[in-house]
Design an enzyme around this catalytic site. Structure first.
Site, PDB file in Angstrom:
ATOM      1  N   GLU A 183      53.786  55.740  86.971  1.00 56.60           N
ATOM      2  CA  GLU A 183      53.111  57.004  87.308  1.00 56.60           C
ATOM      3  C   GLU A 183      52.205  56.955  88.536  1.00 56.60           C
ATOM      4  O   GLU A 183      51.183  57.636  88.569  1.00 56.60           O
ATOM      5  CB  GLU A 183      52.301  57.506  86.101  1.00 56.60           C
ATOM      6  CG  GLU A 183      53.164  57.807  84.894  1.00 56.60           C
ATOM      7  CD  GLU A 183      52.362  58.359  83.701  1.00 56.60           C
ATOM      8  OE1 GLU A 183      51.129  58.479  83.801  1.00 56.60           O
ATOM      9  OE2 GLU A 183      52.990  58.664  82.672  1.00 56.60           O
ATOM     10  N   GLU A 283      61.623  56.535  78.193  1.00 54.03           N
ATOM     11  CA  GLU A 283      60.722  57.014  77.127  1.00 54.03           C
ATOM     12  C   GLU A 283      61.201  58.342  76.555  1.00 54.03           C
ATOM     13  O   GLU A 283      60.391  59.228  76.231  1.00 54.03           O
ATOM     14  CB  GLU A 283      59.294  57.180  77.670  1.00 54.03           C
ATOM     15  CG  GLU A 283      58.714  55.944  78.294  1.00 54.03           C
ATOM     16  CD  GLU A 283      57.304  56.138  78.860  1.00 54.03           C
ATOM     17  OE1 GLU A 283      56.627  57.110  78.489  1.00 54.03           O
ATOM     18  OE2 GLU A 283      56.899  55.312  79.689  1.00 54.03           O
TER      19      GLU A 283
HETATM   20  C1  XIL Z   1      51.446  56.525  75.171  1.00 52.80           C
HETATM   21  C2  XIL Z   1      51.534  55.937  73.784  1.00 52.80           C
HETATM   22  O1  XIL Z   1      52.716  56.378  73.178  1.00 52.80           O
HETATM   23  C3  XIL Z   1      50.330  56.350  72.983  1.00 52.80           C
HETATM   24  O2  XIL Z   1      50.351  55.730  71.690  1.00 52.80           O
HETATM   25  C4  XIL Z   1      49.065  55.955  73.734  1.00 52.80           C
HETATM   26  O3  XIL Z   1      47.923  56.404  73.037  1.00 52.80           O
HETATM   27  C5  XIL Z   1      49.068  56.534  75.132  1.00 52.80           C
HETATM   28  O4  XIL Z   1      50.248  56.130  75.813  1.00 52.80           O
HETATM   29  N1  XIL Z   1      53.898  57.938  79.389  1.00 52.80           N
HETATM   30  C6  XIL Z   1      53.878  56.568  79.348  1.00 52.80           C
HETATM   31  C7  XIL Z   1      53.567  55.872  78.074  1.00 52.80           C
HETATM   32  O5  XIL Z   1      54.253  55.923  80.329  1.00 52.80           O
HETATM   33  O6  XIL Z   1      52.984  54.595  78.291  1.00 52.80           O
HETATM   34  C8  XIL Z   1      52.695  56.712  77.189  1.00 52.80           C
HETATM   35  O7  XIL Z   1      52.530  56.062  75.942  1.00 52.80           O
HETATM   36  C9  XIL Z   1      53.297  58.085  77.010  1.00 52.80           C
HETATM   37  C10 XIL Z   1      53.422  58.792  78.335  1.00 52.80           C
END
Ligand code: XIL
Length: 373
Positions: A183, A283
């Site tokens: 990001e 994801e």
């Molecule tokens: C999220 C996790 O799923 C949560 O449990 C945590 O509190 C915050 O991070 N994009 C990403 C991930 O790249 O690392 C994030 O994961 C969700 C959004």
């Protein structure tokens, strides 16, 4: 039960009526090794199959099919056996983040992630590591760091080298791809934006730390064209020319109201393929309107969701440079969505009780058809 079987019939009709993408026979895994679809080295007692059919991993012949793992659930059932039966790839959802690994200056805590890597080893799974640099996961002591740029640079490069070499030494060959930066175009680089040429330096450091793994840049909004996708393209193209990056991650946190079309996603994958980069779906989840976060307000949305799961997986399999397909968790019992997107949820392929949802059968269908070709 009645509702479930009606939904399943509807799903079968929906699935059978849709046109499939062509699927290339060529191996789609150039910069990452072939996933091992054979039965696990140490199977769970009984069978390699979850009730109702073979696990997804046994159908995924040329693809890493993976999930984010909620470390606290590891060791509990049926979380653990479902994970081992269904997936051939994993990434820690949180315990691999900087905030967890170096919560205090110079003190590295690998324990929680090591447990997952051991689990992956036993169950013949591969892993992604990281994210190494992600602004929201920078620990407080780093954010509050008041040293000079050279010191800050050293904190970053030491972190990358220490973490990657811990895994390449202790568990060689398990983590096959590292999410080096997450990001940068959307959340920025936090305190590390003061480091000159931060993103390139992070990748250069990672390449030197372990030349045998794939390195990728990860983001959201890069799954289509324009906007973030353009920014990501501009960021990774020069890195690719320097041989520092191998793939781009498409986070793919989609919902009923904002999910891109398959043709837009395919075009985005292909435009990265044109400059020699692989794509990993890193994801994926598909949120539904849900007052309680676990069951959809409108049960018919499960069919929309199933179709999208199926089509996205098929799009990946039909696009030669798409090599890994990872969902952000697999059960609605452990999903980040309800907490972070109020009024949404039910985003994953297993429900809160680990029953397979239509989305699961959508993925299974996509994989079986590809395996039959
Ligand atoms: C999220 C996790 O799923 C949560 O449990 C945590 O509190 C915050 O991070 N994009 C990403 C991930 O790249 O690392 C994030 O994961 C969700 C959004």
């Amino acid at each position: 039960m009645v509702r479930g079987s009606v939904q399943m019939k509807k799903l079968l009709v929906v699935l059978s009526g849709l046109v499939l993408f062509g699927c290339s026979e060529q191996s789609r895994l150039s910069s990452t090794p072939t996933p091992n679809a054979a039965p696990r080295a140490t199977p769970n007692p009984g069978s390699n199959q979850t009730p109702g059919g073979p696990g997804l991993r046994s159908l995924a012949k040329h693809l890493y099919i993976g999930t984010g793992v909620a470390a606290p659930a590891l060791g509990t059932e049926p979380y653990t056996s479902t994970l081992a039966n269904e997936y051939n790839m994993a990434i820690a959802e949180n315990v691999g983040k900087m905030r967890a690994v170096e919560a205090r200056e110079g003190v590295f805590d690998f324990e929680a992630q090591d447990a997952l890597v051991r689990f992956a080893t036993v169950h013949n799974m591969k892993m992604q590591g990281g994210p190494l640099i992600w602004a929201p996961a920078i620990p407080d002591w780093m954010n509050e760091y008041r040293g000079n740029t050279a010191e800050l640079t050293s904190i970053m490069t030491t972190y990358i080298t220490t973490v990657m070499q811990h895994y390449s030494t202790k568990f060689p060959g398990v983590i096959i791809a590292w999410e080096v930066v997450n990001e940068a175009t959307t959340s920025g680089l936090g305190v590390f934006s003061a480091v000159p040429n931060c993103v390139e330096l992070a990748f250069r450091t990672a390449r030197a730390a372990d030349p045998n793994v794939a390195l990728f840049y990860n983001d959201y909004g890069d799954e289509t064209s324009g906007g973030t996708a353009t920014k990501v393209h501009n960021l990774v193209a020069p890195l690719k020319q320097k041989g520092l990056v191998d793939a781009v991650g498409f986070q793919s946190h989609f919902a009923t109201h904002n999910a891109p079309t398959m043709s837009a996603i395919k075009a985005a994958m292909e435009s990265l393929g044109a400059i020699g980069l692989d794509v990993y779906v890193t994801e994926f989840d598909f949120s539904l309107p849900s007052a309680n976060g676990t069951t959809p307000d409108n049960p018919d949305d499960l069919l929309t969701q199933a179709t999208y799961y199926r089509d996205y997986l098929e799009t990946c399999m039909a696009t030669p440079n798409c090599k890994q397909f990872i969902t952000w968790g697999f059960t609605d019992a452990h999903s980040w969505i309800p907490k972070f997107r109020k009024g949404s949820g039910a985003a994953l392929p297993f429900d809160v009780n680990y029953n397979k949802k239509p989305a699961y059968y959508g993925m299974q269908d996509a994989l079986s058809r590809a395996a039959a070709r």
